[in-house]
Design an enzyme around this catalytic site. Sequence first.
Site, short mmCIF file in Angstrom:
data_model
loop_
_atom_site.label_atom_id
_atom_site.label_comp_id
_atom_site.label_asym_id
_atom_site.label_seq_id
_atom_site.Cartn_x
_atom_site.Cartn_y
_atom_site.Cartn_z
N GLY A 14 54.92 -40.75 77.75
CA GLY A 14 53.76 -39.86 77.64
C GLY A 14 52.50 -40.61 77.28
O GLY A 14 52.54 -41.71 76.73
N THR A 15 51.38 -39.98 77.61
CA THR A 15 50.09 -40.57 77.31
C THR A 15 49.01 -39.51 77.59
O THR A 15 49.32 -38.42 78.06
CB THR A 15 49.83 -41.81 78.19
OG1 THR A 15 48.65 -42.45 77.77
CG2 THR A 15 49.68 -41.43 79.64
N THR A 16 47.78 -39.85 77.33
CA THR A 16 46.64 -39.02 77.71
C THR A 16 45.55 -39.92 78.26
O THR A 16 45.08 -40.83 77.57
CB THR A 16 46.09 -38.23 76.50
OG1 THR A 16 47.11 -37.38 75.97
CG2 THR A 16 44.91 -37.37 76.93
N ASP A 31 44.36 -42.57 74.95
CA ASP A 31 44.96 -42.83 73.65
C ASP A 31 45.62 -44.21 73.69
O ASP A 31 45.43 -44.96 74.64
CB ASP A 31 45.99 -41.73 73.30
CG ASP A 31 47.24 -41.86 74.14
OD1 ASP A 31 47.14 -41.98 75.38
OD2 ASP A 31 48.35 -41.87 73.56
N LYS A 47 45.25 -48.84 77.53
CA LYS A 47 45.65 -48.23 78.80
C LYS A 47 44.51 -48.19 79.83
O LYS A 47 44.69 -47.62 80.90
CB LYS A 47 46.16 -46.81 78.55
CG LYS A 47 47.34 -46.76 77.59
CD LYS A 47 47.75 -45.34 77.29
CE LYS A 47 48.85 -45.32 76.23
NZ LYS A 47 49.25 -43.93 75.88
#
Length: 236
Positions: A14-16, A31, A47
């Site tokens: 997961g990530t944003t 993030d 990222k």
Amino acid sequence: MELKVNLDAPHSMGTTIIGVTYNGGVVLGADSRTSTGVYVANRASDKITQLTDNVYVCRSGSAADSQIVSDYVRYFLHQHTIQLGQPATVKVAANLIRLLSYNNKDMLQTGMIVGGWDKYEGGKIYGVPLGGTIVEQPFSIGGSGSSYLYGFFDEAWKEGMTKEESEELVVKAVSLAIARDGASGGVVRTVIINSEGVTRNFYPGDQLPLWHEELESHNSLLDILNASSPEPMNIQ
């Protein structure tokens, strides 16, 4: 009791990641939590990866897959720049990522947002989700945290925003995703790209806005243990 863990089972990742256009350029944000299932492998990863002087990419999904795609595209763009004698456009960079993602869609687990500025079209954002589709958008969000942000962006984003308004929106959105999404966390990094160049900013976790039911950050676990707490509820 023996705990059986299937190490070959697929891990949830997961990530944003966010890309926003504004009047004069783009703002990218992300993030910094890299997770392997419930284990945080890296709490301060970057990222937002540079492809050229004027084009960056936000990576989500499998870190290994997104990194190798970024490395290939950076190499191809370097050759492209040498042949043409001028920087590659944002559209060229996004289409290279689209080409690699689509041709290897059965093996890659990554979604990416390409953003940058060039002298022909100005600031541009392209979303390249899982499978290799390419979509030009005024703003793009991706990763597991994006599920919490679609309604927020429909309300908060507007055309003609300034650079400061756009960056404030990106930081606010990533902090909201961090509060709601367990796979997003850490710090917030932003990259602003316009005709004047590139600006990188860093927002530590203790400087992010707190949302409903979030606890304030502490320097030590002892700060939490020593803090006054309400009496436990009596259950009759």
